[in-house]
Design a protein around this motif. Sequence first.
Motif, PDB file in Angstrom:
ATOM      1  N   ALA A 109      52.147  29.297  42.668  1.00  0.00           N
ATOM      2  CA  ALA A 109      52.084  30.489  41.169  1.00  0.00           C
ATOM      3  C   ALA A 109      52.627  30.092  39.511  1.00  0.00           C
ATOM      4  O   ALA A 109      52.339  30.774  39.022  1.00  0.00           O
ATOM      5  CB  ALA A 109      52.144  31.886  42.077  1.00  0.00           C
ATOM      6  N   MET A 112      50.630  34.468  38.711  1.00  0.00           N
ATOM      7  CA  MET A 112      49.852  33.536  39.062  1.00  0.00           C
ATOM      8  C   MET A 112      49.501  34.276  37.232  1.00  0.00           C
ATOM      9  O   MET A 112      48.885  33.551  36.815  1.00  0.00           O
ATOM     10  CB  MET A 112      48.502  34.116  40.130  1.00  0.00           C
ATOM     11  CG  MET A 112      47.485  32.931  39.316  1.00  0.00           C
ATOM     12  SD  MET A 112      46.244  32.944  40.399  1.00  0.00           S
ATOM     13  CE  MET A 112      45.659  34.799  40.640  1.00  0.00           C
ATOM     14  N   THR A 119      47.518  25.880  40.628  1.00  0.00           N
ATOM     15  CA  THR A 119      48.314  27.450  41.396  1.00  0.00           C
ATOM     16  C   THR A 119      46.334  28.768  40.915  1.00  0.00           C
ATOM     17  O   THR A 119      47.204  29.331  41.879  1.00  0.00           O
ATOM     18  CB  THR A 119      48.517  28.188  39.609  1.00  0.00           C
ATOM     19  OG1 THR A 119      49.302  27.160  39.372  1.00  0.00           O
ATOM     20  CG2 THR A 119      48.585  29.240  39.554  1.00  0.00           C
TER      21      THR A 119
END
Length: 408
Positions: free
Chosen positions: A34, A111, A142
């Motif tokens: 993330a 994220m 991600t």
Amino acid sequence: MTIAERPQAAQRNAPVEGWKDSKKYTWVLSLVPALIPLILWGVWAWMGQLDAPIPVLHVVWWLGPFAVFILIPFTDAVLGRDGENVPEEFVPWLEETKFYRIISYLYFPLMFASLIACCYLWTREGMTWYDNIGLAWSMGMTSGIGIVAAHELGHKKGEFERWLGKICLAVPAYGHFYIEHNRGHHVKVATPEDPVSSRMGEDVYRYLLRSIPRQVPRAWNIEKKRLSRSGKSAFHWDNNVLNAWAVTVVLWAVLLVIFGWYILPFMLIQAVVGIALLEFVNYLEHYGLLRQMGPDGRYERTSPEHSWNSDNLTTNVFLYQLQRHSDHHANPTRRYQSLRSDVLAPELPAGYATMIALASIPPLWFAVMDKRLMAHYGNDLSKANVYAPARKRLERKWGTATAKEGSQ
């Protein structure tokens, strides 16, 4: 709660004596994907202070794919297989331990922090177009792994977790996955009716062209039928495909208003990369596996034999144990920390990142996986889920178990 019930409740909520989760704190590492864009930004700034050569600074933005496809497989090779299963009596306590749930929740704000950082960097002076593309590819790592995190929560019964999953799916604009996966793929998995179950002899590129266009209509029809039973239109707000798409529209619109239209091509790149990462994984998970049809015309119940497992420790940690895929299909609501590796499930020779690289070169994929698939089915091609255009070629190569036995 009565006095008689208290000991039983205490037993359910207490760990099994003599067993500890050796991976408990390693789950913090699942949050690293993330943070990929933020980490790259930090590395770029640090190397700039060290007066690193300009070409090196440009390369930094492309290190996201390097981390996923080089570093993780390397660590898999070093650390090897996981092999540890949670004792079944420990599962209820483990499922209720909030630490694991918090870890899965944290992926989402991290994220979004990375996405906002990317939007800022894409509009920042000093970033070249190839820097921006590299950063978009890294953000795609991600958001692609974010779909795995969304998948983890999308299977849960609580509305909060399900909505959190939908919000995460808005980043790669793949909101229909919430319905298609849960109520489409899980019902039809390892059958010819499932567009997400890849066929033997079907390369990943043909799979993507066949599978992706069929997933949206299936998700829509599932929701349309569900709503019609309660007298609602397919365009009612309760349509989980529509409201998931609405989250995407709102998120992307807000980012475009704040940062401008210049970010749009890079947003599209990260979405395509994230979706491709997910769909390559989908290709791996059930390749050629088939649920047999019984005399009553119904497919047998889904079992561990219908999913490819890969119990490599490092990838398990970074992907919330998605590689223990057979137990996930047997127990879809079971949380990631409790998933088990089943000895009856066929095993991939390496972790997902390595297998994605292998799948990208179809001749190598077929050379490795067709032999493994046929070993799983005793060289009986009739038991496999075969890609129709490749059937004659596969029959010439493998024949059937009966034919092979008769020639011996």
